[in-house]
Design an enzyme around this catalytic site. Structure first.
Site, PDB file in Angstrom:
ATOM      1  CG  HIS A 157      -0.423   0.272   2.504  1.00 48.65           C
ATOM      2  ND1 HIS A 157      -0.117  -0.716   3.415  1.00 48.65           N
ATOM      3  CD2 HIS A 157      -0.119   1.447   3.120  1.00 48.65           C
ATOM      4  CE1 HIS A 157       0.353  -0.164   4.520  1.00 48.65           C
ATOM      5  NE2 HIS A 157       0.365   1.144   4.366  1.00 48.65           N
ATOM      6  CD  GLU A 170      21.338  12.452   6.017  1.00 45.34           C
ATOM      7  OE1 GLU A 170      20.746  13.157   6.850  1.00 45.34           O
ATOM      8  OE2 GLU A 170      22.529  12.641   5.655  1.00 45.34           O
ATOM      9  CG  ASP A 208       0.000  -4.060   2.769  1.00 46.88           C
ATOM     10  OD1 ASP A 208       0.488  -3.581   1.731  1.00 46.88           O
ATOM     11  OD2 ASP A 208      -0.270  -3.384   3.777  1.00 46.88           O
ATOM     12  N   GLY A 241       2.491   6.449   8.985  1.00 43.72           N
ATOM     13  CA  GLY A 241       3.858   6.857   8.666  1.00 43.72           C
ATOM     14  C   GLY A 241       4.863   5.750   8.924  1.00 43.72           C
ATOM     15  CB  SER A 291       2.675   2.172   6.102  1.00 45.76           C
ATOM     16  OG  SER A 291       1.415   2.356   6.688  1.00 45.76           O
ATOM     17  N   GLY A 292       4.923  -0.240   6.206  1.00 42.62           N
ATOM     18  CA  GLY A 292       6.009  -0.878   5.472  1.00 42.62           C
ATOM     19  C   GLY A 292       7.255  -1.115   6.286  1.00 42.62           C
TER      20      GLY A 292
END
Length: 271
Positions: free
Chosen positions: A68, A92, A114, A209, A211-212
């Site tokens: 998603h 980074e 998902d 935020g 998610s994943g």
């Protein structure tokens, strides 16, 4: 300072909830880990540098996250080696995705399957700030009650607001699918491809935020932050994609794309 207040703070620290977080009302009950100690996590951002999902490096060219989180390959970038989202730290690494491979049976209505893997345009550099996460074996199970760690830059308040400036993490116990699926909780919506984690009293959870992002148990990514009902609710624990159900798919997909160019129209790829 009042003695009872000091003792409360000590107790909260033992429970991995910092005193400062309690004062600020941080409902996920997490804490800021040692900078760069969670080296496999990545921030998935829009091209204008807004974080929206988490992910994890599974080798120098591939990231694992939730299906998603697919907003289109030309609308996102991957940031490895980050800790603070608002400060340039010099650690980074910004890499653009080459293609997005969501699971072909992902169902946005039920949240089943998902999971998505992202191939990067170039390899990340593995160093003191960036490393690779391990995955579980196909079909490996994680026991109920096992403490696992979920990390991310998601909201620390169920009502939203601003995302935290630095990475945060919290430990949560695995909850059985039977308990998670009972009529007082998700009432049958948890499939065999999902895991649940959280406390019966609530107060600690992933949130929007996150998610994943990775749920790590015994040093391996067993879960991906997928969905839930609000955040840190005692009645509704967090729901995660069960990565062990997809290990063969992950391996087969990475091998496939290392040897040929697949024309599957379900895959978002660069122009």
């Amino acid at each position: 300072m009042d003695l009872m207040y000091i003792l409360l703070c000590i107790l909260l620290d033992i429970l991995t909830t910092s005193c400062q977080d309690t004062i600020q009302g941080r409902i996920v009950g997490g804490y800021a880990p040692v900078p760069y100690s969670i080296k496999y996590i990545v921030s998935i951002q829009t091209t204008d540098r807004r974080h929206f999902c988490g992910g994890s490096l599974i080798n120098k060219y591939w990231v694992i996250t939730a299906a998603h989180c697919d907003i289109g390959v030309n609308k996102m970038m991957i940031v490895a080696g980050d800790y603070s989202l608002i400060i340039y730290e010099g650690t980074e690494q910004v890499i653009l995705p080459k293609l997005l491979v969501p699971h072909p049976e992902y169902n946005s209505a039920t949240n089943n399957n998902d999971i998505m893997i992202i191939k990067l345009r170039g390899p990340v550099e593995l160093n003191n700030f960036v490393s690779i996460a391990l995955l579980p074996r196909q079909g490996a199970s994680i026991a109920e009650g096992r403490l696992c760690r979920v990390s991310g830059w998601g909201y620390t308040n169920p009502r939203g607001g601003q995302i935290p400036s630095t990475l945060r993490t919290v430990r949560l116990p695995i909850i059985s699918s039977h308990k998670c699926n009972n009529s007082e909780s998700f009432n049958g919506d948890i499939t065999e491809n999902m895991l649940c984690a959280g406390y019966s009293i609530g107060g600690k959870d992933a949130c929007q935020g996150d998610s994943g992002g990775p749920l790590v148990c015994d040093g391996r990514i067993y879960g991906l932050v997928s969905w839930g009902n609000a955040c840190a609710d005692a009645q509704f624990p967090g729901v995660y994609t069960d990565v062990s159900k997809y290990r063969k798919w992950i391996d087969d997909t990475m091998i496939s794309y290392s040897t040929r160019c697949n024309k599957n129209p379900r895959i978002s790829t660069t122009a």
